[in-house]
Enzyme design. Structure first.
Site, PDB file in Angstrom:
ATOM      1  N   GLY A  49      43.207  47.091  48.239  1.00 22.49           N
ATOM      2  CA  GLY A  49      43.064  45.648  48.287  1.00 22.49           C
ATOM      3  C   GLY A  49      42.936  45.108  46.875  1.00 22.49           C
ATOM      4  O   GLY A  49      42.722  45.877  45.925  1.00 22.49           O
ATOM      5  N   GLN A  54      40.109  39.521  40.373  1.00 21.76           N
ATOM      6  CA  GLN A  54      40.579  40.733  39.692  1.00 21.76           C
ATOM      7  C   GLN A  54      41.869  40.496  38.914  1.00 21.76           C
ATOM      8  O   GLN A  54      42.290  41.350  38.137  1.00 21.76           O
ATOM      9  CB  GLN A  54      40.802  41.863  40.704  1.00 21.76           C
ATOM     10  N   CYS A 104      37.533  51.008  42.837  1.00 26.61           N
ATOM     11  CA  CYS A 104      37.882  49.613  42.569  1.00 26.61           C
ATOM     12  C   CYS A 104      38.816  49.572  41.363  1.00 26.61           C
ATOM     13  O   CYS A 104      38.555  50.244  40.358  1.00 26.61           O
ATOM     14  CB  CYS A 104      36.605  48.835  42.275  1.00 26.61           C
ATOM     15  N   LEU A 105      39.884  48.787  41.466  1.00 23.69           N
ATOM     16  CA  LEU A 105      40.829  48.711  40.337  1.00 23.69           C
ATOM     17  C   LEU A 105      40.164  48.104  39.101  1.00 23.69           C
ATOM     18  O   LEU A 105      40.632  48.313  37.985  1.00 23.69           O
ATOM     19  CB  LEU A 105      42.061  47.875  40.723  1.00 23.69           C
ATOM     20  N   HIS A 150      34.069  40.573  46.105  1.00 20.58           N
ATOM     21  CA  HIS A 150      34.620  40.142  44.808  1.00 20.58           C
ATOM     22  C   HIS A 150      34.605  38.619  44.668  1.00 20.58           C
ATOM     23  O   HIS A 150      34.503  38.094  43.560  1.00 20.58           O
ATOM     24  CB  HIS A 150      36.066  40.620  44.654  1.00 20.58           C
TER      25      HIS A 150
HETATM   26 ZN    ZN Z   1      37.255  46.076  43.869  1.00 18.34          ZN
END
Ligand code: ZN
Length: 182
Positions: A49, A54, A104-105, A150
């Protein structure tokens, strides 16, 4: 479509509670393009996701890959389906809380055990601007909770009961990843 730059932990945009998308703007060019670019960015970096903060956008929306149990279906049916949820609101749908691994990216190379509601119901708008309500369980519910966090400036590290399980990817793969069949 373009691949967007992903913000990393420490960037203030990841700690903000971001603003809702006005429903009338969902079908506008800029929001539709953002959703397409976020989907492409998520696929490029193999994320489950990706939330707007982000990619440095202060809006309440995220994209996620829908996973199903379609292993015996034709290849066509197994293509990842991408869900875009705008202004999501989550409610737990049972009392079950489960711990499982997350990454998490925006926090590259780390994995940790995070407790999440096993079953949730979600109200949101879809990318056509239609209000929708959906139920999710297990991994999908986990992804939706992670991405919605987020939008409130919350990272998975904040949700960990203890940092004891926090692992680098290599060590995670070596000592903690489930093997096939487990
Ligand atoms: Zn994340």
């Amino acid at each position: 479509m373009s691949i967007l730059k992903v913000s990393r932990m420490g960037h203030p945009v990841l700690r903000k509670k971001v603003r809702p998308v006005p429903p009338a703007e969902i079908t506008s060019g800029p929001i539709q393009r953002l959703i397409d670019d976020m989907a492409q960015t998520m696929l490029e970096y193999n994320g489950a996701g990706l939330a707007a903060p982000q990619v440095h956008e202060e809006l309440r929306l995220f994209v996620a890959q829908v996973v199903g149990d379609h292993e015996d279906e034709e290849d066509e049916a197994r293509k990842p389906e991408i869900l875009a949820l705008i202004n999501p609101e989550i409610k737990p749908a049972s009392r079950h809380v489960e711990e499982d691994w997350e990454g998490c990216l925006s926090i590259p190379d780390l994995r940790g055990l995070v407790p999440r509601h096993r079953d949730i119901s979600v109200k949101a708008y879809d990318r056509t601007g239609r209000p929708i309500e959906l139920q999710a369980s297990g991994f999908m519910a986990r992804v939706i909770q992670h991405e919605t966090d987020h939008l409130d400036g919350v990272l998975f590290l904040d949700r960990m009961k203890s940092l004891e399980s926090l692992s680098f990817i290599e060590e995670f793969a070596r000592y903690h990843a489930k093997r096939d069949g487990e």
